[in-house]
Design an enzyme around this catalytic site. Structure first.
Site, PDB file in Angstrom:
ATOM      1  N   GLY A 250      -0.079  23.867   0.460  1.00  0.00           N
ATOM      2  CA  GLY A 250      -0.284  24.970   1.402  1.00  0.00           C
ATOM      3  C   GLY A 250       0.770  24.978   2.511  1.00  0.00           C
ATOM      4  N   ASP A 251       1.065  23.789   3.050  1.00  0.00           N
ATOM      5  CA  ASP A 251       2.078  23.690   4.105  1.00  0.00           C
ATOM      6  C   ASP A 251       3.444  24.095   3.549  1.00  0.00           C
ATOM      7  OD1 ASP A 251      -0.080  22.463   5.345  1.00  0.00           O
ATOM      8  OD2 ASP A 251       0.619  20.451   4.811  1.00  0.00           O
TER       9      ASP A 251
HETATM   10  N1  LIG Z   1      -1.689  23.414  -9.561  1.00  0.00           N
HETATM   11  C1  LIG Z   1      -0.749  24.246  -9.118  1.00  0.00           C
HETATM   12  N2  LIG Z   1       0.142  24.804  -9.968  1.00  0.00           N
HETATM   13  C2  LIG Z   1       1.096  25.652  -9.536  1.00  0.00           C
HETATM   14  N3  LIG Z   1       1.242  26.015  -8.236  1.00  0.00           N
HETATM   15  C3  LIG Z   1       0.400  25.487  -7.334  1.00  0.00           C
HETATM   16  C4  LIG Z   1      -0.640  24.567  -7.713  1.00  0.00           C
HETATM   17  N4  LIG Z   1      -1.315  24.204  -6.598  1.00  0.00           N
HETATM   18  C5  LIG Z   1      -0.730  24.871  -5.575  1.00  0.00           C
HETATM   19  N5  LIG Z   1       0.290  25.650  -6.010  1.00  0.00           N
HETATM   20  C6  LIG Z   1       1.108  26.577  -5.222  1.00  0.00           C
HETATM   21  O1  LIG Z   1       0.976  26.291  -3.848  1.00  0.00           O
HETATM   22  C7  LIG Z   1       0.281  27.361  -3.165  1.00  0.00           C
HETATM   23  C8  LIG Z   1      -0.627  26.796  -2.096  1.00  0.00           C
HETATM   24  O2  LIG Z   1      -1.579  25.950  -2.701  1.00  0.00           O
HETATM   25  P1  LIG Z   1      -3.106  25.836  -2.238  1.00  0.00           P
HETATM   26  O3  LIG Z   1      -3.802  27.128  -2.419  1.00  0.00           O
HETATM   27  O4  LIG Z   1      -3.659  24.642  -2.933  1.00  0.00           O
HETATM   28  O5  LIG Z   1      -2.944  25.549  -0.668  1.00  0.00           O
HETATM   29  P2  LIG Z   1      -3.950  24.813   0.323  1.00  0.00           P
HETATM   30  O6  LIG Z   1      -5.319  24.821  -0.247  1.00  0.00           O
HETATM   31  O7  LIG Z   1      -3.742  25.401   1.653  1.00  0.00           O
HETATM   32  O8  LIG Z   1      -3.363  23.331   0.303  1.00  0.00           O
HETATM   33  P3  LIG Z   1      -3.242  22.225   1.450  1.00  0.00           P
HETATM   34  O9  LIG Z   1      -3.997  22.731   2.653  1.00  0.00           O
HETATM   35  O10 LIG Z   1      -3.834  21.006   0.821  1.00  0.00           O
HETATM   36  O11 LIG Z   1      -1.789  22.036   1.704  1.00  0.00           O
HETATM   37  C9  LIG Z   1      -0.436  28.137  -4.269  1.00  0.00           C
HETATM   38  O12 LIG Z   1      -0.645  29.499  -3.926  1.00  0.00           O
HETATM   39  C10 LIG Z   1       0.555  27.990  -5.440  1.00  0.00           C
HETATM   40  O13 LIG Z   1       1.614  28.901  -5.328  1.00  0.00           O
HETATM   41 MG   LIG Z   2      -4.340  24.577   3.544  1.00  0.00          MG
END
Ligand SMILES: Nc1ncnc2c1ncn2[C@@H]1O[C@H](COP(=O)(O)OP(=O)(O)OP(=O)(O)O)[C@@H](O)[C@H]1O
Ligand SMILES: [Mg+2]
Length: 299
Positions: A250-251
């Site tokens: 996400g970051d």
């Molecule tokens: N398993 C995956 N395969 C491909 N791309 C991914 C995957 N996981 C994350 N991403 C990419 O990263 C982006 C952000 O991931 P995610 O939605 O998990 O963020 P988050 O939940 O805010 O994560 P965090 O807060 O732990 O950093 C997704 O929209 C996607 O583009």
């Molecule tokens: Mg996040």
């Protein structure tokens, strides 16, 4: 200049072991140290993508010094408030098939330290960007994001807020440039369950009505949906690869999006954010630019 704020930076100690059992002596089969905290991650990934930033927040003790040293070695400017007592937290991550985490608490931040941070934030100028990411440690007032945004509201500053629940809801009135909840966080904010993309668009739209200029909802392996400031809705799938570590995806997406939207093209910003998030998910540490530019070709 992009400023990132991290209230509770961390040293992540990652240990790999075949078997892990409680109450016995376990041996590591390999270990690594990473420096993190959401804002710190954003600064590292921006640097990787060739974008300058300055890291603000609170650090303490030898672990705090190590975080700052590593950032400076990567040519990232830092201007942390140095706390007199305690040490920046250590998070232990045990990888043994399943993953177990033990996250440290972090140092106590005093009222005087908060004032020192506000003094640094007063130096921000029109055109600057501030990234506020992550949760608020217990020793800080829970409305600190609001307090910061309130102080910046008379300047033309782009704020990016990656936070959950009330922390995010309460800053919308200051019209942040970008908010990036993931789908679960968005569900939680409105106490709903999403069944289709239309639901996500609907509730992301509510965050816009409440003041956010751009709303980016990430959905891990299912991609992301962006409602941009011009009223356009963009959907983006994900890059293909073998997932090694999704922490910090996400970051990384926030960093990629910011690096990409310098061109004023939100479709491109979403793609760069997606490729950067993917590059982190497919790596042991944070995204490296070679992989980001390799992955973006898939989109
Ligand atoms: N398993 C995956 N395969 C491909 N791309 C991914 C995957 N996981 C994350 N991403 C990419 O990263 C982006 C952000 O991931 P995610 O939605 O998990 O963020 P988050 O939940 O805010 O994560 P965090 O807060 O732990 O950093 C997704 O929209 C996607 O583009
Ligand atoms: Mg996040």
């Amino acid at each position: 200049m992009i400023y990132t704020v991290t209230f509770n930076p961390a040293v992540d100690y990652v240990v790999h072991t075949d078997n892990f059992s409680l109450g016995t002596v376990n041996r590591s089969e390999g270990d690594e140290i990473y420096f993190g905290g959401k804002g710190v991650n954003v600064s590292f990934v921006l640097r990787e993508l060739g974008v300058k930033s300055k890291a603000l927040g609170f650090i303490a003790g030898f672990t705090g010094e190590a975080i700052e040293k590593s950032m400076r070695e990567h040519e990232i400017e830092t201007d942390f408030v140095k706390l007199e007592k305690g040490f920046s937290r250590i998070n232990v991550k045990i990888k043994a098939g399943t993953e177990t985490e033990l996250n440290g608490q972090g140092p106590e931040v005093s009222q005087g330290d908060i004032q020192k941070l506000f003094a640094k934030l007063a130096k921000l100028q029109d055109g600057d960007t501030i990234v506020l990411a992550g949760s608020i440690p217990n020793s800080l007032p829970s409305d600190i994001y609001e307090k910061i945004m309130e102080r910046l509201q008379n300047k033309n500053i782009r704020a990016v807020v990656d936070a959950t629940k009330d922390l995010l809801m309460n800053v919308l009135k200051y019209k942040p440039f970008l908010v990036k909840p993931n789908n679960f966080e968005l569900e939680e904010m409105f106490d709903v369950k999403f069944e289709a993309d239309e639901d996500i668009v609907k509730y992301a739209g509510k965050l816009k009505e409440m003041g956010a200029q751009n709303v980016l909802v990430s959905m891990a392996g299912d991609g992301a949906i962006l409602l941009d400031e011009n009223g356009n809705i963009h959907k983006c799938g994900v890059c293909k690869g073998k997932v090694k570590n999704s922490v910090g995806a996400g970051d990384s997406m926030v960093a990629g999006f910011l690096a990409g939207c310098d061109k004023g093209d939100y479709e491109y910003a979403l793609k760069l954010g997606t490729a950067t998030g993917g590059a982190t998910a497919f790596s042991d540490g944070l995204a490296k630019k070679e992989l980001v530019y390799e992955l973006i070709k898939q989109l």
